[in-house]
Design a protein around this motif. Structure first.
Motif, PDB file in Angstrom:
ATOM      1  N   MET A   1       9.995  14.030  -8.573  1.00 31.44           N
ATOM      2  CA  MET A   1       8.839  12.920  -9.258  1.00 31.44           C
ATOM      3  C   MET A   1       9.301  11.620  -8.964  1.00 31.44           C
ATOM      4  N   ALA A   2       8.994  10.898  -8.084  1.00 37.65           N
ATOM      5  CA  ALA A   2       9.335   9.250  -8.098  1.00 37.65           C
ATOM      6  C   ALA A   2       8.904   8.537  -9.271  1.00 37.65           C
ATOM      7  N   LEU A   3       9.767   7.464  -9.413  1.00 36.85           N
ATOM      8  CA  LEU A   3       9.545   6.657 -10.722  1.00 36.85           C
ATOM      9  C   LEU A   3       8.272   6.120 -10.232  1.00 36.85           C
ATOM     10  N   THR A   4       7.526   5.732 -11.374  1.00 32.85           N
ATOM     11  CA  THR A   4       6.158   4.741 -11.103  1.00 32.85           C
ATOM     12  C   THR A   4       6.386   3.300 -11.329  1.00 32.85           C
ATOM     13  N   TYR A   5       5.682   2.677 -11.341  1.00 36.35           N
ATOM     14  CA  TYR A   5       5.530   1.182 -11.723  1.00 36.35           C
ATOM     15  C   TYR A   5       5.713   1.106 -13.223  1.00 36.35           C
ATOM     16  N   GLN A   6       5.109   1.824 -14.073  1.00 39.53           N
ATOM     17  CA  GLN A   6       5.200   1.708 -15.365  1.00 39.53           C
ATOM     18  C   GLN A   6       6.767   2.222 -15.999  1.00 39.53           C
ATOM     19  N   ASP A   7       7.247   3.197 -15.178  1.00 36.20           N
ATOM     20  CA  ASP A   7       8.700   3.515 -15.388  1.00 36.20           C
ATOM     21  C   ASP A   7       9.615   2.550 -15.180  1.00 36.20           C
ATOM     22  N   VAL A   8       9.579   1.711 -14.061  1.00 39.19           N
ATOM     23  CA  VAL A   8      10.436   0.583 -13.731  1.00 39.19           C
ATOM     24  C   VAL A   8      10.206  -0.367 -14.922  1.00 39.19           C
ATOM     25  N   MET A   9       8.776  -0.909 -15.083  1.00 36.67           N
ATOM     26  CA  MET A   9       8.626  -2.262 -15.870  1.00 36.67           C
ATOM     27  C   MET A   9       9.070  -1.776 -17.553  1.00 36.67           C
ATOM     28  N   THR A  10       9.025  -0.698 -17.908  1.00 38.19           N
ATOM     29  CA  THR A  10       9.194  -0.211 -19.339  1.00 38.19           C
ATOM     30  C   THR A  10      10.684   0.118 -19.657  1.00 38.19           C
ATOM     31  N   ALA A  11      11.406   0.267 -18.467  1.00 37.32           N
ATOM     32  CA  ALA A  11      12.722   1.078 -18.768  1.00 37.32           C
ATOM     33  C   ALA A  11      13.475   0.180 -19.369  1.00 37.32           C
ATOM     34  N   LEU A  90      20.642  -1.509 -10.835  1.00 36.12           N
ATOM     35  CA  LEU A  90      19.232  -1.277 -11.527  1.00 36.12           C
ATOM     36  C   LEU A  90      18.529  -2.358 -12.420  1.00 36.12           C
ATOM     37  N   VAL A  91      19.581  -3.082 -12.951  1.00 39.79           N
ATOM     38  CA  VAL A  91      18.866  -4.309 -13.579  1.00 39.79           C
ATOM     39  C   VAL A  91      18.453  -5.406 -12.617  1.00 39.79           C
ATOM     40  N   ARG A  92      19.211  -5.520 -11.549  1.00 39.50           N
ATOM     41  CA  ARG A  92      18.993  -6.369 -10.300  1.00 39.50           C
ATOM     42  C   ARG A  92      17.516  -5.971  -9.747  1.00 39.50           C
ATOM     43  N   LEU A  93      17.493  -4.797  -9.459  1.00 35.49           N
ATOM     44  CA  LEU A  93      16.317  -4.442  -8.951  1.00 35.49           C
ATOM     45  C   LEU A  93      15.001  -4.372  -9.620  1.00 35.49           C
ATOM     46  N   GLN A  94      15.134  -4.153 -10.936  1.00 32.98           N
ATOM     47  CA  GLN A  94      14.206  -4.203 -11.865  1.00 32.98           C
ATOM     48  C   GLN A  94      13.761  -5.556 -12.129  1.00 32.98           C
ATOM     49  N   LYS A  95      14.643  -6.218 -12.183  1.00 30.99           N
ATOM     50  CA  LYS A  95      14.343  -7.837 -12.292  1.00 30.99           C
ATOM     51  C   LYS A  95      13.477  -8.304 -10.988  1.00 30.99           C
ATOM     52  N   ALA A  96      13.875  -7.855  -9.880  1.00 33.63           N
ATOM     53  CA  ALA A  96      13.108  -8.061  -8.625  1.00 33.63           C
ATOM     54  C   ALA A  96      11.722  -7.834  -8.801  1.00 33.63           C
ATOM     55  N   VAL A  97      11.298  -6.579  -9.406  1.00 38.09           N
ATOM     56  CA  VAL A  97       9.668  -6.284  -9.627  1.00 38.09           C
ATOM     57  C   VAL A  97       9.249  -7.034 -10.566  1.00 38.09           C
ATOM     58  N   LYS A  98       9.876  -7.445 -11.864  1.00 40.93           N
ATOM     59  CA  LYS A  98       9.439  -8.204 -12.790  1.00 40.93           C
ATOM     60  C   LYS A  98       8.974  -9.581 -12.063  1.00 40.93           C
ATOM     61  N   ASP A  99       9.979 -10.190 -11.211  1.00 44.05           N
ATOM     62  CA  ASP A  99       9.938 -11.556 -10.667  1.00 44.05           C
ATOM     63  C   ASP A  99       8.582 -11.677  -9.928  1.00 44.05           C
ATOM     64  N   LEU A 100       8.244 -10.537  -9.139  1.00 43.56           N
ATOM     65  CA  LEU A 100       7.056 -10.469  -8.202  1.00 43.56           C
ATOM     66  C   LEU A 100       6.069 -10.298  -9.019  1.00 43.56           C
ATOM     67  N   ALA A 163      12.397   0.623  -4.121  1.00 43.69           N
ATOM     68  CA  ALA A 163      13.875   0.189  -4.185  1.00 43.69           C
ATOM     69  C   ALA A 163      14.558   0.832  -5.496  1.00 43.69           C
ATOM     70  N   VAL A 164      13.993   0.588  -6.476  1.00 43.11           N
ATOM     71  CA  VAL A 164      14.517   1.129  -7.621  1.00 43.11           C
ATOM     72  C   VAL A 164      14.580   2.713  -7.612  1.00 43.11           C
ATOM     73  N   GLY A 432      12.146  15.581 -14.708  1.00 36.18           N
ATOM     74  CA  GLY A 432      11.077  15.722 -15.843  1.00 36.18           C
ATOM     75  C   GLY A 432      11.094  14.649 -16.837  1.00 36.18           C
ATOM     76  N   ALA A 433      12.150  13.639 -16.791  1.00 42.88           N
ATOM     77  CA  ALA A 433      12.161  12.486 -17.633  1.00 42.88           C
ATOM     78  C   ALA A 433      10.952  11.470 -17.313  1.00 42.88           C
ATOM     79  N   SER A 434      10.669  10.595 -18.381  1.00 44.81           N
ATOM     80  CA  SER A 434       9.447   9.799 -18.166  1.00 44.81           C
ATOM     81  C   SER A 434      10.068   8.272 -17.932  1.00 44.81           C
ATOM     82  N   SER A 435      11.341   8.113 -17.845  1.00 50.74           N
ATOM     83  CA  SER A 435      11.881   6.758 -17.638  1.00 50.74           C
ATOM     84  C   SER A 435      13.192   6.746 -17.201  1.00 50.74           C
ATOM     85  N   LEU A 436      13.771   5.829 -16.619  1.00 47.75           N
ATOM     86  CA  LEU A 436      15.002   5.730 -15.915  1.00 47.75           C
ATOM     87  C   LEU A 436      16.013   5.939 -17.007  1.00 47.75           C
TER      88      LEU A 436
END
Length: 444
Positions: A1-11, A90-100, A163-164, A432-436
């Protein structure tokens, strides 16, 4: 299962630093244990006061144990390096999402919990401004432009989230490979991985995939035939190359071979066949840095064989059949880095062999049976690596005064398939995990 937007934003990715440090310290400790063990166990018992078979067996096991301490150090340091690289990427890519998301909100686009952007600038207008806007001839054009830009923001955010997820999948593959021992050194398969790769860019690459047509079977195959043909060749001795000498001669009435496969997703059917008629003889010996070999053989008559396999994912079955009519004699021994072979046999008449077995995730077990019509006997023992990187162990023996037969067994271990199967298992657990943080933390 691919990571969701919420997974990336809250990880929370900060645990990567602490976990990487812990793995590094553990690797250092394994290195200290290796040094202590070599000095206080191997060294202490190897002072010359203890001799004999028991001492030899102890030292052999002690060497393997010392090797595993070193392999554990290499594996732990590789995992530490992978986690450090993973944290950085992952920190760099997560920041790219939050910056967008931040840029979109500054331009009056609201991003919901699924990562979809919607223009809310119109809602911030006063009633008079809204009234004037609705009566503006360009109002439909302005709404369409806002909707298009909202879609562009949504697509950009989705791409950044992907990308994340791609990086997360790369980390999963790299960690799975680092913790999988598919080499026969040390204590063999299943120990610590002395060859673990700590570079995420190389260790996390996906397996190359062959091109295929969507929704259908993909076929591949080739065939060749030749004959009549005759020839002879002799070489040696080659002192520099380690060859004492070799010679061969053949006279083919004809020979042919064919192989092919059908693939559709996890399903694969494969087969090959070959036939030969004529005579051939060979003799050779050599000693090189790869090992030593000596062999001689001769055959006159006709032979044909066919084999096939069927796989559904990691599970498969295989079978083969072979027949010979004529006279044959052979003997040889080969010992080298890639295994060994020892065997001898002779027969005159007709001989048939069938074999079948099953393979699960890269580990295969099979049996062989032979039938003789004519006098003959043979015995063979093989252990080594084939051209595809799979290790095999085979043993076979048979005898026939006039009519008789033989039995054998074979055991195969394919490190590549084992690594793929291990990766699939780890993938199922990780998804099966809910976050990164939970996904990677679950591996340990």
């Amino acid at each position: 299962m691919a990571l969701t937007y919420q997974d990336v934003m809250t990880a929370d990715l900060s645990p990567f630093v602490d976990v990487s440090t812990a793995w590094k310290k553990m690797g250092d400790r394994f290195g200290e244990l290796q040094t202590d063990y070599e000095k206080n166990v191997q060294g202490a018992l190897g002072n010359g006061n203890w001799q004999g078979l028991a001492y030899g067996a102890q030292q052999q096991n002690a060497s393997a144990t010392a090797f595993e301490y070193g392999a554990a150090k290499a594996e732990a340091h590789a995992v530490a390096s992978l986690l450090t690289d993973a944290h950085t990427d992952l920190v760099r890519l997560q920041k790219a999402v939050k910056d967008l998301v931040e840029d979109a909100e500054k331009k009056d686009y609201k991003v919901d919990s699924s990562g979809k952007a919607t223009y809310v600038g119109f809602d911030k207008m006063s009633q008079d401004e809204k009234f004037a806007l609705h009566h503006d001839p360009d109002y439909p054009k302005l709404v369409a432009d806002a909707n298009q830009k909202a879609k562009d923001w949504s697509d950009a955010i989705a791409k950044a989230v992907q990308a994340v997820d791609d990086c997360d999948q790369s980390v999963k593959r790299a960690l799975s490979r680092a913790s999988s021992d598919v080499n026969t050194d040390g204590l063999g398969f299943g120990g610590f991985n002395a060859h673990a790769d700590g570079d995420l860019k190389t260790a996390g690459k996906p397996e190359p995939k062959s091109e295929k047509k969507d929704g259908g079977w993909v076929s591949e195959g080739e065939a060749e035939a030749s004959g009549p043909e005759a020839g002879a060749e002799a070489k040696g001795p080659d002192v520099g190359g380690g060859k004492l000498g070799e010679a061969e001669a053949h006279a083919y009435l004809g020979k042919a071979s064919a192989e092919g496969s059908l693939t559709n997703g996890p399903f694969k059917l494969a087969g090959e066949a070959e036939a030969f008629a004529g005579a051939k003889a060979n003799i050779g010996a050599g000693i090189t840095n790869e090992g030593l070999n000596a062999e001689a053989g001769a055959f006159a008559g006709g032979a044909a064989s066919a084999q096939g396999s069927a796989y559904a994912g990691p599970v498969g079955v295989y079978g083969r059949a072979e027949g010979k009519v004529g006279a044959e004699a052979e003997a040889g021994i080969n010992v080298g880095k890639e295994g060994f072979h020892a065997g001898a046999g002779a027969f005159a008449g007709a001989k048939g062999e069938v074999a079948g077995g099953a393979d699960l995730g890269g580990i295969g077990v099979g049996v062989t049976a032979e039938g003789y019509a004519g006098p003959g006997a043979e015995a063979n023992l093989d252990f080594g690596k084939d051209q595809n990187g799979a290790w095999h162990f085979k043993a076979k023996a048979g005898v026939s005064p006039i009519v008789g037969g033989g039995l054998g067994m074979e055991f195969t271990v394919d490190p590549g398939k084992i690594a793929d199967t291990t990766g699939d298992i780890v993938s199922g657990i990780g998804h099966g995990a809910s976050s990164l943080g939970h996904a990677i933390g679950g591996l340990f």
